[in-house]
Design a protein around this motif. Structure first.
Motif, PDB file in Angstrom:
ATOM      1  N   GLU A 142       0.831  -1.191   0.000  1.00  0.00           N
ATOM      2  CA  GLU A 142       0.000   0.000   0.000  1.00  0.00           C
ATOM      3  C   GLU A 142       0.868   1.244   0.000  1.00  0.00           C
ATOM      4  OE1 GLU A 142      -3.039  -0.097   3.000  1.00  0.00           O
ATOM      5  OE2 GLU A 142      -3.506   2.007   2.711  1.00  0.00           O
ATOM      6  N   LYS A 143       0.412   2.228  -0.743  1.00  0.00           N
ATOM      7  CA  LYS A 143       1.053   3.549  -0.670  1.00  0.00           C
ATOM      8  C   LYS A 143      -0.052   4.567  -0.468  1.00  0.00           C
ATOM      9  CE  LYS A 143       4.566   4.974  -3.014  1.00  0.00           C
ATOM     10  NZ  LYS A 143       5.996   4.885  -2.775  1.00  0.00           N
ATOM     11  N   ASN A 144      -0.014   5.263   0.623  1.00  0.00           N
ATOM     12  CA  ASN A 144      -1.029   6.302   0.823  1.00  0.00           C
ATOM     13  C   ASN A 144      -0.415   7.472   1.571  1.00  0.00           C
ATOM     14  OD1 ASN A 144      -0.817   5.290   3.364  1.00  0.00           O
ATOM     15  ND2 ASN A 144      -2.901   4.568   3.514  1.00  0.00           N
ATOM     16  N   HIS A 147      -2.840  10.849   7.902  1.00  0.00           N
ATOM     17  CA  HIS A 147      -3.898  11.807   8.203  1.00  0.00           C
ATOM     18  C   HIS A 147      -3.309  13.215   8.186  1.00  0.00           C
ATOM     19  CE1 HIS A 147      -1.957  10.941  12.081  1.00  0.00           C
ATOM     20  NE2 HIS A 147      -2.203  12.207  12.338  1.00  0.00           N
ATOM     21  N   ARG A 167       0.504  16.285   4.971  1.00  0.00           N
ATOM     22  CA  ARG A 167       0.303  14.827   5.028  1.00  0.00           C
ATOM     23  C   ARG A 167       1.556  14.183   4.461  1.00  0.00           C
ATOM     24  NH1 ARG A 167      -5.429  13.571   2.320  1.00  0.00           N
ATOM     25  NH2 ARG A 167      -5.275  11.680   3.557  1.00  0.00           N
ATOM     26  N   ARG A 170       3.187   7.551   2.891  1.00  0.00           N
ATOM     27  CA  ARG A 170       3.495   6.345   3.670  1.00  0.00           C
ATOM     28  C   ARG A 170       3.465   5.134   2.753  1.00  0.00           C
ATOM     29  NH1 ARG A 170      -0.084   7.181   9.086  1.00  0.00           N
ATOM     30  NH2 ARG A 170       1.515   8.253  10.282  1.00  0.00           N
ATOM     31  N   ARG A 174       4.921  -5.594   3.407  1.00  0.00           N
ATOM     32  CA  ARG A 174       4.720  -6.900   4.044  1.00  0.00           C
ATOM     33  C   ARG A 174       5.989  -7.718   3.888  1.00  0.00           C
ATOM     34  NH1 ARG A 174       0.681  -9.594   6.626  1.00  0.00           N
ATOM     35  NH2 ARG A 174      -0.899  -8.800   5.226  1.00  0.00           N
TER      36      ARG A 174
ATOM     37  N   LEU B   8      -9.672  12.363  16.157  1.00  0.00           N
ATOM     38  CA  LEU B   8      -9.317  11.465  15.058  1.00  0.00           C
ATOM     39  C   LEU B   8      -9.563  10.024  15.467  1.00  0.00           C
ATOM     40  CD1 LEU B   8      -5.856  12.253  13.475  1.00  0.00           C
ATOM     41  CD2 LEU B   8      -8.033  12.017  12.343  1.00  0.00           C
ATOM     42  N   ILE B  13      -2.531  -1.155  12.281  1.00  0.00           N
ATOM     43  CA  ILE B  13      -2.475  -1.507  10.862  1.00  0.00           C
ATOM     44  C   ILE B  13      -3.400  -2.688  10.590  1.00  0.00           C
ATOM     45  CG2 ILE B  13      -0.982  -2.452   9.074  1.00  0.00           C
ATOM     46  CD1 ILE B  13       1.307  -0.962  10.294  1.00  0.00           C
ATOM     47  N   ARG B  14      -4.254  -2.515   9.590  1.00  0.00           N
ATOM     48  CA  ARG B  14      -5.091  -3.632   9.167  1.00  0.00           C
ATOM     49  C   ARG B  14      -4.857  -3.858   7.682  1.00  0.00           C
ATOM     50  NH1 ARG B  14     -10.639  -1.759  10.400  1.00  0.00           N
ATOM     51  NH2 ARG B  14      -9.574   0.078  11.199  1.00  0.00           N
ATOM     52  N   THR B  15      -4.667  -5.079   7.304  1.00  0.00           N
ATOM     53  CA  THR B  15      -4.494  -5.351   5.880  1.00  0.00           C
ATOM     54  C   THR B  15      -5.623  -6.253   5.435  1.00  0.00           C
ATOM     55  OG1 THR B  15      -3.003  -7.114   6.516  1.00  0.00           O
ATOM     56  CG2 THR B  15      -2.011  -5.080   5.784  1.00  0.00           C
ATOM     57  N   LEU B 105      -2.807   7.679  -6.307  1.00  0.00           N
ATOM     58  CA  LEU B 105      -2.918   7.488  -4.867  1.00  0.00           C
ATOM     59  C   LEU B 105      -4.100   6.577  -4.543  1.00  0.00           C
ATOM     60  CD1 LEU B 105      -1.833   8.608  -2.066  1.00  0.00           C
ATOM     61  CD2 LEU B 105      -3.956   9.872  -2.056  1.00  0.00           C
ATOM     62  N   GLN B 109      -3.968   2.773  -2.659  1.00  0.00           N
ATOM     63  CA  GLN B 109      -4.488   2.677  -1.293  1.00  0.00           C
ATOM     64  C   GLN B 109      -5.271   1.380  -1.114  1.00  0.00           C
ATOM     65  OE1 GLN B 109      -5.357   7.003   0.627  1.00  0.00           O
ATOM     66  NE2 GLN B 109      -6.905   6.165  -0.694  1.00  0.00           N
ATOM     67  N   SER B 110      -5.538   1.035   0.144  1.00  0.00           N
ATOM     68  CA  SER B 110      -6.353  -0.168   0.362  1.00  0.00           C
ATOM     69  C   SER B 110      -7.712   0.207   0.939  1.00  0.00           C
ATOM     70  CB  SER B 110      -5.637  -1.133   1.282  1.00  0.00           C
ATOM     71  OG  SER B 110      -5.654  -0.613   2.588  1.00  0.00           O
ATOM     72  N   GLY B 111      -7.981   1.480   1.096  1.00  0.00           N
ATOM     73  CA  GLY B 111      -9.267   1.908   1.640  1.00  0.00           C
ATOM     74  C   GLY B 111      -9.188   3.377   1.925  1.00  0.00           C
ATOM     75  N   THR B 113      -8.409   5.950   4.188  1.00  0.00           N
ATOM     76  CA  THR B 113      -7.754   6.103   5.491  1.00  0.00           C
ATOM     77  C   THR B 113      -7.606   7.561   5.893  1.00  0.00           C
ATOM     78  OG1 THR B 113      -5.638   5.938   4.373  1.00  0.00           O
ATOM     79  CG2 THR B 113      -6.456   3.956   5.427  1.00  0.00           C
ATOM     80  N   THR B 114      -8.282   8.465   5.192  1.00  0.00           N
ATOM     81  CA  THR B 114      -8.209   9.855   5.614  1.00  0.00           C
ATOM     82  C   THR B 114      -8.886   9.965   6.974  1.00  0.00           C
ATOM     83  OG1 THR B 114     -10.157  10.173   4.278  1.00  0.00           O
ATOM     84  CG2 THR B 114      -8.103  11.046   3.399  1.00  0.00           C
ATOM     85  N   GLY B 115      -8.266  10.710   7.876  1.00  0.00           N
ATOM     86  CA  GLY B 115      -8.862  10.837   9.201  1.00  0.00           C
ATOM     87  C   GLY B 115      -8.719   9.568  10.016  1.00  0.00           C
ATOM     88  N   PHE B 116      -7.638   8.844   9.810  1.00  0.00           N
ATOM     89  CA  PHE B 116      -7.373   7.651  10.614  1.00  0.00           C
ATOM     90  C   PHE B 116      -5.901   7.670  11.001  1.00  0.00           C
ATOM     91  CE2 PHE B 116      -6.409   3.214  11.400  1.00  0.00           C
ATOM     92  CZ  PHE B 116      -7.502   2.831  12.154  1.00  0.00           C
ATOM     93  N   ARG B 117      -5.658   7.650  12.301  1.00  0.00           N
ATOM     94  CA  ARG B 117      -4.282   7.735  12.778  1.00  0.00           C
ATOM     95  C   ARG B 117      -3.788   6.358  13.186  1.00  0.00           C
ATOM     96  NH1 ARG B 117      -2.195   8.423  17.882  1.00  0.00           N
ATOM     97  NH2 ARG B 117      -4.279   8.600  18.760  1.00  0.00           N
ATOM     98  N   TYR B 118      -2.636   5.971  12.663  1.00  0.00           N
ATOM     99  CA  TYR B 118      -2.050   4.693  13.073  1.00  0.00           C
ATOM    100  C   TYR B 118      -1.326   4.878  14.397  1.00  0.00           C
ATOM    101  CZ  TYR B 118      -2.910   2.701   8.486  1.00  0.00           C
ATOM    102  OH  TYR B 118      -3.508   2.221   7.369  1.00  0.00           O
TER     103      TYR B 118
END
Lengths: 198, 185
Positions: A142-144, A147, A167, A170, A174, B8, B13-15, B105, B109-111, B113-118
């Motif tokens: 993943e590349k994103n 926040h 922002r 990132r 894996r 927030l 991390i979820r994959t 972008l 991405q995998s979903g 994730t704006t507004g989500f802090r790891y």
């Protein structure tokens, strides 16, 4: 005083073989206390190189045997990625922050391995373990961007206020595989050719 | 200053479905490019549709691309992911390059994730392989048998030398203190 000396030695690594000799403590201590750094590598010095080799060869043989018989179990490694060090094992996911070229779906091999360990042994690089000894494979999944972070500065009574939003990119990686492919302490005669393109 | 960051959502991390263990699967399912045919604010979007869209669709056969012209509305990209997330990107007055950047972008991405802090930038199922550190690891086992109160162990670890000790040392180093020195005289 004797008590103090013993306590200091208790903090140093212990090696219980007879072919090491403790250098007198007084020769170490002034350098530690008076200078910021010391060139004294270790308070032990090797008296008999042959005897010393015999001692560590046994350890290295044990490690090589374990690896050859695949009895080492799960391996972990410390790798240097994009300026930071990460401790990883198979199946881990880690995030690299900042600009990093690999694209999603890329399979990469992490070559800067600083340390490899199993439950019974640890191979520590100085600073890297020998090239080609360990293979660490990973996939970029993943590349994103993170926040939105706020960078807020204000100086009181100075009519100064700045606010910035940013922002950071990132990259999620894996780890697919970590394995020891070479032989410990037995590097090939010619190294560095694996990555060369002729 | 806004306090929005205090609220927030955060997590680990979820994959989705162990992505990348066997192979990598692109998580972007569908993308809808909405634009106006006349308005100047959709100009970059129209440029992209003319020159770059066919390549994008060809290079990414797994992504469904829809075009939706709407009169007098701002250009928007709406993306849908395999996990059901939906994300809108307002593309008002975006240049063609910006549109390409945002589409890339969305693709990687995998979903949403704006507004989500790891909370952690690392996920592992095996936190320790050699066993976690305890206060007793690497300690001298002889200390298990020590009887307290123990004068040696109760002392501070690093005591500075006292003046008496330094004097004694000086004396010992001098010719008066050592028997060899005496003999040399």
């Amino acid at each position: 005083m004797a008590g103090v000396v013993r306590r200091i030695f208790a903090n140093l690594p212990r090696i219980n073989t007879c072919n090491y000799v403790k250098t007198p403590l007084l020769s170490i201590l002034p350098s530690v206390t008076s200078k910021f750094y010391s060139n004294v590598p270790t308070p032990y010095e090797i008296v008999d190189a042959q005897e010393d080799r015999k001692t560590y060869q046994g350890v290295i043989d044990n490690v090589n045997r374990q690896v050859a018989e695949k009895k080492q179990g799960r391996l972990f490694a410390v790798v240097h990625v994009a300026g930071k060090q990460v401790k990883i094992t198979e199946g881990d996911v880690f995030i690299v922050e900042g600009y990093w070229p690999p694209d999603a779906g890329d399979k990469i091999s992490l070559d800067k391995v600083l340390l490899v360990g199993a439950s019974d042994f640890t191979l520590i690089g100085r600073p890297l373990v020998q090239r080609g000894l360990v293979r660490v494979e990973a996939t970029v999944i993943e590349k994103n961007v993170s926040h939105t972070k706020t960078h807020f500065r204000k100086k009181r009574r100075k009519q100064y206020m700045r606010i910035n939003f940013y922002r950071t990119p990132r990259t999620m990686v894996r780890v697919n595989r970590i394995e020891i492919v070479g032989e410990v302490n037995h590097p090939p005669a010619v190294t560095g050719l694996e990555t060369r393109i002729f | 200053m806004s306090n929005s960051h205090l609220f927030l959502k955060s997590g680990f991390i979820r994959t989705p479905s162990q992505n990348g263990v066997g192979r990598y699967v692109c998580q972007l399912q569908r993308v809808v490019l909405k634009f106006c045919k006349n308005n100047g604010s959709s100009r970059g979007m129209r440029d992209f549709i003319e020159s770059g869209l066919v390549d994008f669709a060809k290079n990414n056969p797994g992504i469904v691309v829809y075009l939706k012209p709407r009169r007098h509305r701002t250009a928007v990209i709406s993306a849908e992911y395999l996990n059901g997330d939906k994300q809108y990107i307002n593309c008002r007055n975006f240049a063609k390059e910006e549109i390409i950047k945002w589409l890339n972008l969305l693709k990687t991405q995998s979903g949403n994730t704006t507004g989500f802090r790891y909370r952690k930038l690392l996920h592992t199922d095996h936190p320790s392989i050699q066993g976690p550190w305890t206060p007793y690891t690497f300690k001298d086992p002889a200390e298990n048998l020590a009887k307290f109160p123990d004068q040696d162990l109760s002392r501070p670890k690093h005591l500075p030398k006292t003046a008496t000790e330094e004097l004694l040392e000086l004396f010992q180093r001098s010719s008066l203190g050592s028997p060899e020195g005496k003999r040399a005289e």
